[in-house]
Scaffold this active site. Structure first.
Site, PDB file in Angstrom:
ATOM      1  N   LYS A   1       0.280   4.034   5.416  1.00  0.00           N
ATOM      2  CA  LYS A   1      -0.582   2.969   5.924  1.00  0.00           C
ATOM      3  C   LYS A   1       0.174   1.665   6.141  1.00  0.00           C
ATOM      4  CE  LYS A   1      -5.078   4.449   4.127  1.00  0.00           C
ATOM      5  NZ  LYS A   1      -6.213   4.105   3.232  1.00  0.00           N
TER       6      LYS A   1
ATOM      7  N   ASP B   1       0.863  -1.191   0.000  1.00  0.00           N
ATOM      8  CA  ASP B   1       0.000   0.000   0.000  1.00  0.00           C
ATOM      9  C   ASP B   1       0.897   1.237   0.000  1.00  0.00           C
ATOM     10  OD1 ASP B   1      -1.872   2.153   0.730  1.00  0.00           O
ATOM     11  OD2 ASP B   1      -3.257   0.507   1.144  1.00  0.00           O
TER      12      ASP B   1
ATOM     13  N   ASN C   1      -9.955  -0.167  -6.971  1.00  0.00           N
ATOM     14  CA  ASN C   1     -10.035   0.389  -8.321  1.00  0.00           C
ATOM     15  C   ASN C   1      -9.792  -0.708  -9.350  1.00  0.00           C
ATOM     16  OD1 ASN C   1      -6.993   0.638  -9.381  1.00  0.00           O
ATOM     17  ND2 ASN C   1      -7.033   1.097  -7.187  1.00  0.00           N
TER      18      ASN C   1
ATOM     19  N   ARG D   1     -13.681   3.257   9.348  1.00  0.00           N
ATOM     20  CA  ARG D   1     -13.758   1.838   8.971  1.00  0.00           C
ATOM     21  C   ARG D   1     -12.403   1.131   8.980  1.00  0.00           C
ATOM     22  NH1 ARG D   1     -13.643   5.326   5.147  1.00  0.00           N
ATOM     23  NH2 ARG D   1     -12.444   5.059   3.246  1.00  0.00           N
TER      24      ARG D   1
ATOM     25  N   SER E   1     -10.751  10.610   7.257  1.00  0.00           N
ATOM     26  CA  SER E   1     -11.947   9.943   6.744  1.00  0.00           C
ATOM     27  C   SER E   1     -11.791   8.423   6.698  1.00  0.00           C
ATOM     28  CB  SER E   1     -12.286  10.466   5.343  1.00  0.00           C
ATOM     29  OG  SER E   1     -11.253  10.159   4.421  1.00  0.00           O
TER      30      SER E   1
ATOM     31  N   CYS F   1     -16.233   4.680  -3.209  1.00  0.00           N
ATOM     32  CA  CYS F   1     -16.829   4.905  -1.882  1.00  0.00           C
ATOM     33  C   CYS F   1     -16.522   6.308  -1.358  1.00  0.00           C
ATOM     34  CB  CYS F   1     -16.364   3.841  -0.891  1.00  0.00           C
ATOM     35  SG  CYS F   1     -14.654   3.980  -0.369  1.00  0.00           S
TER      36      CYS F   1
ATOM     37  N   CYS G   1     -12.488  18.010  -6.658  1.00  0.00           N
ATOM     38  CA  CYS G   1     -13.682  17.302  -6.190  1.00  0.00           C
ATOM     39  C   CYS G   1     -13.375  16.747  -4.808  1.00  0.00           C
ATOM     40  CB  CYS G   1     -14.097  16.201  -7.174  1.00  0.00           C
ATOM     41  SG  CYS G   1     -12.921  14.833  -7.280  1.00  0.00           S
TER      42      CYS G   1
END
Length: 373
Positions: A82, A58, A127, A69, A65, A188, A331
């Site tokens: 991460k 990763d 993805n 989870r 955010s 998501c 965005c």
């Protein structure tokens, strides 16, 4: 017989698992690609179960955010890599495992070497470019692949490339031969996901790994399990083998490594400038720059810098409004702004300079908060 280890006492007590099953676990090498919503529970349960070698791939960083989870991380980990945080936390959970950390983006240039060193691969990515890349490498290297995906309140799990007879092996391209267009599928980051969903799907993925290693139960070999969190409805579908899908797999390592999966999945960024938060801040301060928010109306978080709003869904109809040479798009996560940049590039060509905020307003806000601290 191995030496008794109290850590695995409940495994030893299982009559059809016992010392032999645990020994198989300790000799196994499992690669987990993606340490996000799905990857966190997969890594936690495989580590606790005593998998001998666990690889983590990763290149992303922890953001606020994620914490709703991604249960391996805490508020103090925001901004950290991460894979590094996950590796250190797993080492505390079970120091008997060997954890191999790959803080890199998996590409066709490095995937072959990494995947070839493991017995089983777990796809916890989000993805299509990564999913096709991982699938094709596993098919060519003959590696079992445990697939997982989530969307809002629903998740999927499947096991690919497992059957002993090569002609009977089902893989991801039998389910989805070719990638959908980027604007046909939402992420998501854009549509949301119930926090407990990746936990449950990730545990199912970990369960399939354990079943493959130990030979317990019935594996989802060539089957797609769909689980709905709101109703607990579960469906298991057989995936049909479509021979034409075999032609979509690269022929060999050389062909695989020459394949650009981003372009293959329609997310090429040719001539589009990726802006870091700092570059974005500098760029939008210029008088000759038009800054456009391509999110839908009233999406949060709100921003306090000068901009106009043209939702991605309206962009094609409003191209005539874009008079300036420099255009900067943003965005929520960077995915829609990249798509918007591609639309502008296709329409205007080299007559305009098109840039977008990489990582979206989420990355922008995170970096600004870190700078304040």
């Amino acid at each position: 017989m191995e030496k008794y280890n109290e850590r695995y006492a409940r495994h030893y007590a299982l009559s059809d698992f016992g010392f032999e099953g645990q020994q198989k676990m300790m000799e196994a090498k499992v690669l987990v690609i993606g340490a996000g919503g799905l990857g966190c529970p997969v890594l936690q349960y495989l580590s606790a179960a005593g998998i001998g070698v666990i690889g983590i791939v990763d290149h992303d960083h922890v953001s606020l955010s994620n914490l709703q989870r991604q249960t391996l991380y805490t508020t103090d980990d925001i901004g950290k890599q991460k894979s590094e945080v996950a590796a250190s936390r797993l080492a505390l959970m079970n120091p008997e495992n060997e954890i191999v950390n790959y803080s890199i983006e998996l590409t066709s240039n490095n995937a072959w070497k990494i995947i070839s060193e493991y017995d089983i691969v777990v796809d916890c990515t989000d993805n299509f470019a990564s999913r096709y890349l991982i699938n094709d490498a596993c098919v060519l290297l003959n590696k079992p692949l445990i697939f997982g995906a989530i969307y809002k309140y629903e998740g999927q799990v499947a096991v690919f490339n497992l059957s002993s007879e090569k002609k009977d092996r089902v893989h991801y391209r039998h389910l989805f031969p070719e990638s959908p267009k980027p604007d046909d599928v939402q992420n998501c980051n854009d549509v949301g996901v119930l926090g407990v969903l990746p936990g449950m799907i990730g545990m199912m993925q970990a369960n399939e790994v354990i079943k493959i290693i130990t030979g317990l139960g019935e594996v989802l070999d060539g089957k797609l399990l769909t689980f709905n969190m709101l109703t607990y409805e579960t469906y298991i579908l057989d995936i049909s083998i479509e021979q034409s899908a075999e032609n979509l797999i690269p022929n060999n390592r050389k062909t695989f490594e020459a394949t650009d999966y981003s372009i293959l999945c329609g997310i090429s960024k040719t001539n589009i400038n990726d802006l870091s938060p700092d570059h974005f801040t500098a760029m939008i301060s210029f008088d000759d720059t038009l800054t456009i928010d391509v999110r839908e109306l009233n999406e949060l978080p709100a921003v306090d810098f000068k901009h106009i709003q043209i939702p991605l869904s309206q962009l094609n109809e409003r191209l005539s409004e874009l008079k300036t040479f420099n255009i900067v798009l943003f965005c929520q996560s960077g995915k829609r702004s990249l798509k918007a940049a591609e639309i502008l590039m296709n329409h205007f060509g080299d007559t305009k300079k098109i840039s977008h905020l990489k990582g979206g307003i989420t990355a922008f806000k995170q970096e600004k908060n870190e700078q304040k601290d």
